[in-house]
Design a protein around this motif. Structure first.
Motif, PDB file in Angstrom:
ATOM      1  N   MET A 142       0.803  -1.216   0.000  1.00 46.47           N
ATOM      2  CA  MET A 142       0.000   0.000   0.000  1.00 46.47           C
ATOM      3  C   MET A 142       0.843   1.277   0.000  1.00 46.47           C
ATOM      4  N   PHE A 143       1.910   1.306   0.806  1.00 40.78           N
ATOM      5  CA  PHE A 143       2.581   2.574   1.075  1.00 40.78           C
ATOM      6  C   PHE A 143       3.952   2.744   0.427  1.00 40.78           C
ATOM      7  N   VAL A 144       4.542   1.668  -0.075  1.00 38.96           N
ATOM      8  CA  VAL A 144       5.859   1.795  -0.695  1.00 38.96           C
ATOM      9  C   VAL A 144       5.747   1.427  -2.169  1.00 38.96           C
ATOM     10  N   LYS A 145       6.160   2.353  -3.028  1.00 38.90           N
ATOM     11  CA  LYS A 145       6.095   2.119  -4.471  1.00 38.90           C
ATOM     12  C   LYS A 145       7.486   1.698  -4.949  1.00 38.90           C
ATOM     13  N   LEU A 146       7.693   0.398  -5.057  1.00 40.78           N
ATOM     14  CA  LEU A 146       9.001  -0.136  -5.405  1.00 40.78           C
ATOM     15  C   LEU A 146       9.078  -0.499  -6.878  1.00 40.78           C
ATOM     16  N   ASN A 147      10.308  -0.511  -7.379  1.00 40.02           N
ATOM     17  CA  ASN A 147      10.539  -0.977  -8.744  1.00 40.02           C
ATOM     18  C   ASN A 147       9.911  -2.355  -8.921  1.00 40.02           C
ATOM     19  N   ALA A 189       0.539  -8.481  -7.481  1.00 39.54           N
ATOM     20  CA  ALA A 189      -0.300  -7.708  -8.410  1.00 39.54           C
ATOM     21  C   ALA A 189      -0.609  -6.324  -7.836  1.00 39.54           C
ATOM     22  N   GLY A 190      -0.881  -6.259  -6.528  1.00 38.04           N
ATOM     23  CA  GLY A 190      -1.170  -4.971  -5.888  1.00 38.04           C
ATOM     24  C   GLY A 190       0.023  -4.049  -5.918  1.00 38.04           C
ATOM     25  N   ALA A 191       1.215  -4.606  -5.671  1.00 41.92           N
ATOM     26  CA  ALA A 191       2.435  -3.791  -5.685  1.00 41.92           C
ATOM     27  C   ALA A 191       2.706  -3.244  -7.090  1.00 41.92           C
ATOM     28  N   LEU A 192       2.545  -4.106  -8.101  1.00 41.38           N
ATOM     29  CA  LEU A 192       2.775  -3.671  -9.484  1.00 41.38           C
ATOM     30  C   LEU A 192       1.767  -2.610  -9.910  1.00 41.38           C
ATOM     31  N   LEU A 193       0.507  -2.843  -9.571  1.00 36.56           N
ATOM     32  CA  LEU A 193      -0.540  -1.894  -9.936  1.00 36.56           C
ATOM     33  C   LEU A 193      -0.337  -0.565  -9.216  1.00 36.56           C
ATOM     34  N   ASN A 194       0.039  -0.629  -7.942  1.00 39.58           N
ATOM     35  CA  ASN A 194       0.290   0.582  -7.160  1.00 39.58           C
ATOM     36  C   ASN A 194       1.406   1.408  -7.792  1.00 39.58           C
ATOM     37  N   TYR A 195       2.485   0.728  -8.170  1.00 39.61           N
ATOM     38  CA  TYR A 195       3.618   1.422  -8.799  1.00 39.61           C
ATOM     39  C   TYR A 195       3.213   2.031 -10.139  1.00 39.61           C
ATOM     40  N   ARG A 196       2.499   1.253 -10.944  1.00 37.71           N
ATOM     41  CA  ARG A 196       2.109   1.729 -12.276  1.00 37.71           C
ATOM     42  C   ARG A 196       1.172   2.932 -12.177  1.00 37.71           C
ATOM     43  N   LEU A 197       0.172   2.856 -11.303  1.00 37.90           N
ATOM     44  CA  LEU A 197      -0.765   3.963 -11.134  1.00 37.90           C
ATOM     45  C   LEU A 197      -0.056   5.216 -10.632  1.00 37.90           C
ATOM     46  N   THR A 198       0.914   5.018  -9.744  1.00 37.64           N
ATOM     47  CA  THR A 198       1.673   6.164  -9.223  1.00 37.64           C
ATOM     48  C   THR A 198       2.496   6.813 -10.325  1.00 37.64           C
TER      49      THR A 198
END
Length: 370
Positions: A142-147, A189-198
């Motif tokens: 949720m809170f960290v947008k990682l590569n 999937a959530g981490a990837l989507l979070n990063y992409r949306l950001t």
């Protein structure tokens, strides 16, 4: 199939320029700072209550291990809070030490997940749920947008290692593999989507900001000379009220004749040349194209004599300049006043006075020609 592979690659690694990546790093630092603060406070309060209500059990192993587990989380949160706080206050840390900042973010996430695995193993042995592990994974998503490559490796790796430790090390049997696997896949999937949306959000925001800046420049500047225009002057009026300022209204001598004789393109070149010379002696914030061949200069904190000397140098410089396609000599005239306007009306009255003095100066020039 090829298109699907390309889509996967694009989804896994969305394109991001340098500014977008720096903003993501800055966002991660802020999130670590606030999450560490909140979680650290919650864990500290929990530890205090745990100690108070279990004072009689302070000597047994379970009590000591529980205190160690919670204490480690408080230490991690304290480190995250203070390091992220230092980085958050330093405006150029991300630009100058990008790699070091990224290492800190990645290391903090890895340490936090490792701690959650340690707690989960302890809870599992005591027939408790793996809630801490799942909570930390959720916080990371949720809170960290990682590569994408890093986040996929860390999340899948932690789920795999945690599962192997629990099943191979402690007999297993109590973990539903399907549910556990689905949680791992959904976390990735959530981490990837979070990063992409950001990335998409920041990129679109930066494009909108650049467009707004471009529109503001267009609205506030003359298209030929690139000087500020009268609209920009209206914006700056409050800056001049109550200030000691020198005002000069100037124009190019016989500019109409230049246009009529050599054409408007040559006339535009003369305007550009005059504007460039003005900027050699005055800052771009002081100079406006007022209209036609009229130029306005407003400068604060300068005596009238020094102001007039600068205008004289402008005239000498302009008179000695040759513009391609214009064979006649060039010159300029100025009307000046020094004032301290008390309000907007007073300022524009002073502009009118400077314009009148310009007219008088032009009259003298014309009389000398006769």
């Amino acid at each position: 199939m090829k298109r699907f592979i390309e889509w996967i690659k694009s989804f896994m690694s969305p394109k991001a320029d340098g500014e977008t990546k720096r903003e993501i790093i800055s966002l991660n630092i802020k999130n670590i700072y606030y999450v560490s603060l909140v979680v650290g406070i919650v864990q500290t309060v929990s530890l205090i209550f745990f100690i108070i209500f279990n004072t009689n059990s302070s000597g047994d192993g379970f009590f000591v291990k529980a205190v160690i587990r919670v204490g480690l989380s408080i230490v991690l949160c304290a480190v995250g809070f203070f390091v992220a706080g230092k980085l958050k206050k330093s405006s150029d840390a991300i630009t100058k030490h990008t790699t070091a900042v990224k290492v800190f973010i990645g290391s903090f996430v890895v340490l936090l997940i490792t701690w959650s695995m340690f707690v989960s193993v302890s809870n599992y042995v005591n027939n408790q749920q793996l809630l801490t592990f799942y909570t930390v994974e959720l916080l990371a998503v949720m809170f960290v947008k990682l590569n994408p490559a890093f986040s996929t490796t860390i999340i899948l790796g932690s789920y795999t290692i945690n599962y192997l430790i629990l099943t191979l090390g402690f007999g297993g049997g109590r973990i539903n593999l399907y549910n556990y696997l689905m949680l791992g896949v959904l976390s990735v999937a959530g981490a990837l989507l979070n990063y992409r949306l950001t990335v998409n959000y920041i990129s679109e925001k930066n494009k909108a900001n650049m467009l707004n800046e471009s529109l503001e420049i267009i609205a506030n500047h003359d298209s030929i000379t690139r000087l500020q225009n009268r609209y920009a002057l209206n914006q700056h009026v409050p800056d001049y009220i109550g200030q000691d300022i020198c005002i000069a209204m100037g124009d190019i001598n016989s500019f109409k004749a230049v246009n009529d004789t050599f054409g408007h393109r040559a006339g535009d070149d003369v305007l550009k040349t005059f504007a460039d010379i003005l900027l050699e002696f005055f800052s771009k914030e002081c100079v406006y194209r007022y209209g036609g061949d009229e130029f306005l200069i407003i400068q604060s904190d300068i005596e009238l004599e020094a102001f007039l000397d600068k205008l004289s140098l402008v005239n000498k410089r302009f008179s000695a300049t040759k513009v391609e396609g214009v064979t006649t000599g060039l010159g300029c005239s100025f009307g000046c006043v020094r004032t301290c306007p008390v309000d907007t009306a007073d300022l524009f009255d002073q502009l009118t006075k400077a314009d009148k003095k310009l007219y008088e100066e032009k009259q003298k020039i014309n009389q000398n020609r006769i």
